[in-house]
Design a protein around this motif. Structure first.
Motif, PDB file in Angstrom:
ATOM      1  N   LEU A 144      26.887  88.370  38.654  1.00  0.00           N
ATOM      2  CA  LEU A 144      27.058  86.829  38.311  1.00  0.00           C
ATOM      3  C   LEU A 144      28.252  86.692  37.352  1.00  0.00           C
ATOM      4  N   HIS A 145      29.317  85.953  37.634  1.00  0.00           N
ATOM      5  CA  HIS A 145      30.359  85.523  36.629  1.00  0.00           C
ATOM      6  C   HIS A 145      29.625  84.381  35.283  1.00  0.00           C
ATOM      7  N   GLY A 146      30.165  84.500  34.599  1.00  0.00           N
ATOM      8  CA  GLY A 146      29.805  83.672  33.543  1.00  0.00           C
ATOM      9  C   GLY A 146      29.730  82.265  33.890  1.00  0.00           C
ATOM     10  N   ARG A 147      30.527  81.614  34.867  1.00  0.00           N
ATOM     11  CA  ARG A 147      30.499  80.625  35.259  1.00  0.00           C
ATOM     12  C   ARG A 147      29.273  80.123  36.008  1.00  0.00           C
ATOM     13  N   ALA A 148      28.873  81.154  37.027  1.00  0.00           N
ATOM     14  CA  ALA A 148      27.523  80.933  37.758  1.00  0.00           C
ATOM     15  C   ALA A 148      26.409  80.795  36.730  1.00  0.00           C
ATOM     16  N   ILE A 149      26.446  81.550  35.819  1.00  0.00           N
ATOM     17  CA  ILE A 149      25.333  81.583  34.819  1.00  0.00           C
ATOM     18  C   ILE A 149      25.233  80.219  34.164  1.00  0.00           C
ATOM     19  N   LEU A 150      26.425  79.866  33.464  1.00  0.00           N
ATOM     20  CA  LEU A 150      26.326  78.442  32.996  1.00  0.00           C
ATOM     21  C   LEU A 150      25.800  77.366  33.905  1.00  0.00           C
ATOM     22  N   ILE A 160      33.178  80.840  26.741  1.00  0.00           N
ATOM     23  CA  ILE A 160      33.600  79.911  28.008  1.00  0.00           C
ATOM     24  C   ILE A 160      33.070  78.667  28.089  1.00  0.00           C
ATOM     25  N   TYR A 161      33.731  77.870  28.825  1.00  0.00           N
ATOM     26  CA  TYR A 161      33.348  76.211  28.836  1.00  0.00           C
ATOM     27  C   TYR A 161      33.579  76.195  30.485  1.00  0.00           C
ATOM     28  N   ALA A 162      32.464  75.425  30.823  1.00  0.00           N
ATOM     29  CA  ALA A 162      32.513  74.784  32.254  1.00  0.00           C
ATOM     30  C   ALA A 162      31.725  73.529  32.169  1.00  0.00           C
ATOM     31  N   LEU A 163      32.082  72.413  33.157  1.00  0.00           N
ATOM     32  CA  LEU A 163      31.441  71.052  33.321  1.00  0.00           C
ATOM     33  C   LEU A 163      30.333  71.632  34.354  1.00  0.00           C
ATOM     34  N   VAL A 164      28.973  71.080  33.547  1.00  0.00           N
ATOM     35  CA  VAL A 164      27.868  71.708  34.434  1.00  0.00           C
ATOM     36  C   VAL A 164      26.903  70.240  34.528  1.00  0.00           C
ATOM     37  N   ASN A 165      26.104  70.408  35.814  1.00  0.00           N
ATOM     38  CA  ASN A 165      25.204  69.524  36.219  1.00  0.00           C
ATOM     39  C   ASN A 165      24.008  69.662  35.291  1.00  0.00           C
ATOM     40  N   LEU A 166      23.384  68.476  34.616  1.00  0.00           N
ATOM     41  CA  LEU A 166      22.354  68.738  34.077  1.00  0.00           C
ATOM     42  C   LEU A 166      21.062  68.409  34.897  1.00  0.00           C
ATOM     43  N   ALA A 167      21.363  67.743  36.160  1.00  0.00           N
ATOM     44  CA  ALA A 167      20.076  67.112  37.136  1.00  0.00           C
ATOM     45  C   ALA A 167      19.863  67.764  38.034  1.00  0.00           C
ATOM     46  N   THR A 168      20.853  68.469  38.960  1.00  0.00           N
ATOM     47  CA  THR A 168      20.475  68.765  40.129  1.00  0.00           C
ATOM     48  C   THR A 168      20.066  70.268  39.719  1.00  0.00           C
ATOM     49  N   THR A 169      19.035  70.835  40.593  1.00  0.00           N
ATOM     50  CA  THR A 169      18.605  72.313  40.372  1.00  0.00           C
ATOM     51  C   THR A 169      19.024  72.726  41.841  1.00  0.00           C
ATOM     52  N   SER A 170      20.153  72.986  42.180  1.00  0.00           N
ATOM     53  CA  SER A 170      20.552  73.815  43.336  1.00  0.00           C
ATOM     54  C   SER A 170      22.032  74.193  43.092  1.00  0.00           C
ATOM     55  N   ILE A 171      22.594  74.897  44.179  1.00  0.00           N
ATOM     56  CA  ILE A 171      23.972  75.495  43.785  1.00  0.00           C
ATOM     57  C   ILE A 171      25.027  74.366  44.622  1.00  0.00           C
ATOM     58  N   SER A 172      24.624  73.119  44.347  1.00  0.00           N
ATOM     59  CA  SER A 172      25.758  72.070  44.920  1.00  0.00           C
ATOM     60  C   SER A 172      27.108  72.046  44.627  1.00  0.00           C
ATOM     61  N   LYS A 173      27.317  72.748  43.489  1.00  0.00           N
ATOM     62  CA  LYS A 173      28.789  72.675  43.235  1.00  0.00           C
ATOM     63  C   LYS A 173      29.811  73.433  44.278  1.00  0.00           C
ATOM     64  N   VAL A 228      35.934  77.296  35.082  1.00  0.00           N
ATOM     65  CA  VAL A 228      35.469  77.815  34.096  1.00  0.00           C
ATOM     66  C   VAL A 228      36.906  77.992  33.201  1.00  0.00           C
ATOM     67  N   LEU A 229      36.810  77.945  31.812  1.00  0.00           N
ATOM     68  CA  LEU A 229      37.829  78.005  31.019  1.00  0.00           C
ATOM     69  C   LEU A 229      37.561  78.829  29.817  1.00  0.00           C
ATOM     70  N   GLU A 230      38.271  79.703  29.406  1.00  0.00           N
ATOM     71  CA  GLU A 230      37.995  80.238  28.103  1.00  0.00           C
ATOM     72  C   GLU A 230      38.362  79.574  26.886  1.00  0.00           C
ATOM     73  N   GLU A 231      37.489  79.746  25.777  1.00  0.00           N
ATOM     74  CA  GLU A 231      37.861  78.849  24.434  1.00  0.00           C
ATOM     75  C   GLU A 231      39.375  78.738  23.933  1.00  0.00           C
ATOM     76  N   TRP A 232      40.086  79.797  24.097  1.00  0.00           N
ATOM     77  CA  TRP A 232      41.307  79.545  23.784  1.00  0.00           C
ATOM     78  C   TRP A 232      42.099  78.772  24.580  1.00  0.00           C
ATOM     79  N   ASP A 233      41.968  78.767  25.807  1.00  0.00           N
ATOM     80  CA  ASP A 233      42.764  78.128  26.729  1.00  0.00           C
ATOM     81  C   ASP A 233      42.160  76.742  26.714  1.00  0.00           C
TER      82      ASP A 233
END
Lengths: 299, 266
Positions: B168-174, B83-96, B27-32
């Motif tokens: 939960l970290h923002g990443r986990a929520i995203l 914050i930004y993260a690359l997320v999966n739109l299809a799986t509904t699990s904690i696969s990452k 996950v990365l903050e907007e400024w970065d």
């Protein structure tokens, strides 16, 4: 107390939710796909676009398949796309660890029931990896059924400042060893490697503040990642080993690039080593010629 | 933000390098992210004008659509940092997480997740989580080991630790919002303003509706007498400030860091 999560009525509800990569038993695939679509419509703002026209060849292929193997059911274009997506992510993650990816693992963890269209899925995944991410999917060695991703973008020094991880060891210890191997005629004894590295303050038995355990790095990690070959020299006493370039090195870099690196370190010109320069040139010519087996993965 | 039919964008090496490097961060903050974008332009297309970040990302997302992944923008729950993260739109699990953690570690995460969702504050105490180690699937885990696993989750930005409690970290929520909403539909809390998943927030003491801190900040901005949007009762909590990226950078240490976040949200 937290209510038990509602079973969504999908085949293998709990298992489906807990299993991550191994969604192999896709007997409920078409049902699951519909469920997923129905669920997603409930969260409209997150729904990816499903407005695609009826799949052309894929659609009819799916219909044919359903007659041949009714247990599996027809595979919609969307299901295939989801499979390709899984495959792309699987390959990206596996390659991040620099482990060559075995076809058997791909079939087991991702493809599952879709084995009959595996070549097509792999081809589509390779195309997406190239177009979207800039990675080329190649077979490590012809007919090895193992794959790696080659970065088609040249790494740049400043990348290191914006990365979240350490990146691939394209500079540093690996390059030094690769350089040494090439300059010494493509094979070098382990004893020679340590004699050389000792001069740089790198010892097989001493922890290094950057490289950690150099012996493990060179004789195990780089070998497992296929950057180096590490073979025992027969009839040596005490036992000695020799290093050569591994198959990944030949795919990711070249003799010319390594020679240029060595030259830069010495502040000289690659042509100052005529024998190696000739060899590097010949290697460049070889690469320019179209490869017979091709780098695109075959079935 | 996403249109339902999007004209497919075009990937160039600028976008590819951006994607490659973005993926090295969970996950990365907007400024970065902006800094990363500028770097990629510099490498491939020095003279071009740098696209507005939103357009740049929308372009990439229109290409990623075919892979059912996207670069998702979110906001940290405690101080509203984008914050930004690359997320999966299809799986509904904690696969990452599945590739980096063992079965029993993933189950520990699930247990912590359930405690967090179930809690009133959005935090689960270390003690309560560790008391569940006997119930974990897979290889038996001792409490000492579980403590270290929890720290692993903090380091890889799946959990945040604050004074011995975890959320939960923002990443986990995203990454997991969809999974969480589908798996625990009766227990999840939703923000009254933005209608997204709510883990930490403020609640009305009269009618019980909840709001994210950044949503509170925006909704009650320059409002001298904040009132509950649902029942109109006086809003009893301190109204946080709206996140201002310029002010945060100048200040050096942001207000949120002073609020004892042991691991810096990134």
């Amino acid at each position: 107390m937290l209510q038990k999560p509602r079973n969504r009525g999908r085949s293998g509800g709990q298992a489906e939710r807990d299993s991550d990569w191994s969604r192999g038993g896709n007997s409920g695939a078409s049902r699951a796909g519909e469920h997923a679509r129905a669920r997603r419509d409930g969260f409209a703002e997150e729904a990816p676009s499903t407005s695609r026209g009826p799949g052309g060849s894929q659609g009819s292929q799916g219909a044919r398949r359903s007659q041949a193997s009714p247990a599996v059911g027809p595979r919609t274009q969307k299901q295939q796309e989801l499979k390709v997506s899984e495959l792309v992510q699987f390959l990206l993650i596996k390659d991040q660890k620099k482990i060559p990816i075995k076809r058997a693992d791909i079939l087991k963890h991702v493809i599952g029931d879709y084995k009959d269209i595996f070549p097509d899925l792999l081809k589509r995944a390779a195309e997406r990896l190239q177009y979207v991410f800039g990675y080329k999917l190649v077979e490590l060695e012809p007919k090895s059924n193992t794959y790696i991703l080659i970065n088609t973008l040249e790494p740049v020094e400043e990348d290191a400042e914006v990365r979240g991880d350490q990146g691939t060891p394209t500079t540093g210890l690996l390059m030094i060893v690769l350089g040494l191997i090439f300059m010494k005629g493509n094979t070098v004894k382990e004893t020679e490697v340590w004699d050389f590295l000792r001069r740089l303050g790198v010892y097989p038995t001493k922890k290094h503040f950057i490289f950690g355990d150099p012996k493990k790095l060179i004789t195990e990690d780089f070998v497992r990642q296929r950057y180096l070959e590490y073979r025992r020299i027969p009839h040596t006493d005490p036992v000695d080993y020799e290093f050569q370039w591994g198959p990944r090195t030949n795919l990711e870099t070249s003799k010319m690039k390594v020679l240029k690196f060595v030259a830069k370190v010495h502040n000289q010109d690659p042509k100052d080593w005529p024998a190696q320069y000739c060899e590097a040139l010949a290697d460049e010519e070889n690469r320019a010629r179209p490869q017979p087996s091709g780098s695109a993965p075959s079935s | 933000m996403q249109g339902s039919t999007r004209r497919m964008g075009v990937m160039t090496d600028v976008h590819r390098r951006f994607l490659q490097l973005l993926m090295t961060h969970g996950v990365l903050e907007e400024w970065d992210v902006k800094r990363l974008q500028r770097h990629c332009y510099k490498v491939h297309d020095r003279n071009a004008t740098v696209d507005k970040l939103e357009d740049f990302i929308n372009n990439i997302n229109s290409v990623l659509e075919s892979l059912y992944i996207e670069i998702k923008r979110g906001v940290t729950e405690d101080d509203g940092r984008p914050i930004y993260a690359l997320v999966n739109l299809a799986t509904t699990s904690i696969s990452k997480m599945a590739t980096d953690f063992a079965e029993n570690e993933l189950d520990l995460f699930r247990k912590a997740l359930e405690l967090i969702i179930d809690s009133e504050t959005g935090f689960a105490s270390s003690t309560n989580i560790l008391n569940l180690v006997d119930q974990l699937k897979g290889k038996k885990m001792r409490k000492k080991e579980a403590e270290q696993v929890l720290q692993k989750f903090v380091q890889s930005k799946w959990l945040i630790e604050k004074e011995g409690e975890f959320t939960l970290h923002g990443r986990a929520i995203l990454e997991m919002e969809q999974y969480i909403r589908e798996t625990y539909p009766d227990a999840v809390k939703i923000c009254n303003i933005c209608h997204s998943l709510l883990i930490q927030g403020q609640s009305c003491e009269t009618c019980g509706i909840r709001m994210h801190l950044p949503c509170v900040a925006k909704y009650f901005q320059s409002n001298a007498e904040p009132r509950c949007p649902h029942c109109n009762d006086y809003w009893p909590h301190e109204i946080p400030e709206v996140f201002d990226p310029e002010k945060q950078r100048e200040a050096g240490i942001s207000k949120s860091n002073k609020k004892s976040l042991r691991s810096r949200q990134h």
